[in-house]
Enzyme design. Structure first.
Site, PDB file in Angstrom:
ATOM      1  N   ASP A  33       5.318   6.848  -6.425  1.00  0.00           N
ATOM      2  CA  ASP A  33       4.713   5.825  -5.376  1.00  0.00           C
ATOM      3  C   ASP A  33       5.702   6.020  -4.287  1.00  0.00           C
ATOM      4  OD1 ASP A  33       2.861   3.160  -5.586  1.00  0.00           O
ATOM      5  OD2 ASP A  33       4.098   3.168  -3.765  1.00  0.00           O
ATOM      6  N   ASP A  56       5.573  11.015  -1.498  1.00  0.00           N
ATOM      7  CA  ASP A  56       4.469  10.635  -0.598  1.00  0.00           C
ATOM      8  C   ASP A  56       3.382  12.031  -0.791  1.00  0.00           C
ATOM      9  OD1 ASP A  56       2.676  11.285   1.662  1.00  0.00           O
ATOM     10  OD2 ASP A  56       4.398  11.143   3.186  1.00  0.00           O
ATOM     11  N   TYR A 155     -13.305   6.577   3.786  1.00  0.00           N
ATOM     12  CA  TYR A 155     -13.139   6.037   2.423  1.00  0.00           C
ATOM     13  C   TYR A 155     -14.186   6.726   1.782  1.00  0.00           C
ATOM     14  CZ  TYR A 155     -11.461   3.450  -1.855  1.00  0.00           C
ATOM     15  OH  TYR A 155     -11.221   3.244  -3.009  1.00  0.00           O
ATOM     16  N   THR A 190      -7.455  -6.170  -6.980  1.00  0.00           N
ATOM     17  CA  THR A 190      -6.064  -5.495  -6.468  1.00  0.00           C
ATOM     18  C   THR A 190      -5.704  -6.128  -5.254  1.00  0.00           C
ATOM     19  OG1 THR A 190      -7.154  -3.706  -5.354  1.00  0.00           O
ATOM     20  CG2 THR A 190      -6.762  -3.389  -7.718  1.00  0.00           C
TER      21      THR A 190
END
Length: 260
Positions: A33, A56, A155, A190
């Site tokens: 992460d 990253d 997206y 989430t």
């Protein structure tokens, strides 16, 4: 021998749920992460057998270093979950920023490409099983890459790209014993989705009405599908994008036609 699975975006949401599920199944997990402190804490929660690393996914050097560190620590890698992702900018197309558009594609598409390329090199070193298996990759697609969602250009483009890349890599690496699949979640409960709802980018109540199952998914439900595609139970499955969307993409009716 235990599976060794690398998961990106593993500190929260689907990534963290997947890490918990795979660890419970007996795998050793490398959690990657952006936030080193948070992801290292998550690895500690899972136990000493697991590893947390900062990464990253848009940066080639960062990806190379994280994957090399995971391989050095565990001695092998035979699974990858490309989960790292960010949300779209909440604005009409004519008001959207090109830089923000590029950032979404970089995290989702470039990130999945860089991670897959780095991990596959190590998977090829894994001794094949009796039926020729060396490893498996699961990418995270979305219903946004299948059906049109107004204003979610970056997206949607990113997730459609993930689907295409999944098929291409699956065909390229199948005879080397590496399977590549994707799951396409619907709306999942989430922090990212809650943030989009707070911005007014999505209508949570409307989503629940539109979904045949009538609710958002739990992250653990997506993790179950990911675990299946990584497992030997899916040994003859490759190049597939599996919708895990509560019937979202199957529905062709109005909200009112769904039974309460």
């Amino acid at each position: 021998m235990q599976d060794v699975i690398v998961i990106t975006g593993a500190a929260n949401g689907i990534g963290w749920a997947t890490a918990r599920r795979l660890a419970a199944d007996g795998a050793r997990v490398a959690l990657l992460d952006l936030c080193a402190h948070q992801v290292q804490g998550r690895a500690q929660e899972l136990g000493a057998a697991h590893l947390g690393l900062a990464c990253d996914v848009t940066n080639e050097a960062s990806v190379r270093e994280a994957v090399a560190a995971a391989h050095a620590h565990f001695g092998r890698i035979n699974g990858l979950v490309n989960n790292a992702g960010i949300g779209d900018q909440s604005a009409p197309t004519v008001l959207q920023s090109v830089d923000a558009f590029d950032r979404v594609l970089a995290v989702h598409v470039r990130g999945s490409y860089l991670m897959s390329r780095a991990v596959i090199q190590h998977m090829l070193q894994v001794q094949a099983t009796a039926d020729g298996q060396r490893g498996a990759i699961v990418n995270i697609g979305s219903v946004a890459g299948i059906a049109g969602i107004p204003a979610r250009n970056a997206y949607s483009a990113a997730k459609a790209g993930i689907a295409g890349m999944t098929r291409a890599m699956a065909c390229e690496w199948a005879r080397d014993g590496i399977r590549v699949n994707a799951v396409a979640p619907g709306y999942v409960q989430t922090a990212l989705v809650e943030e989009l709802a707070a911005q007014g980018a999505i209508d949570m109540e409307g989503i629940c009405r539109r979904s045949p199952i009538g609710r958002l998914a739990r992250p653990e439900e997506i993790a179950h599908a990911i675990a299946f595609l990584l497992s030997v139970k899916a040994s003859y499955v490759t190049g597939v994008q599996l919708p895990v969307d509560g019937g979202w993409t199957a529905a062709g009716c109005t909200d009112s036609a769904l039974n309460d």
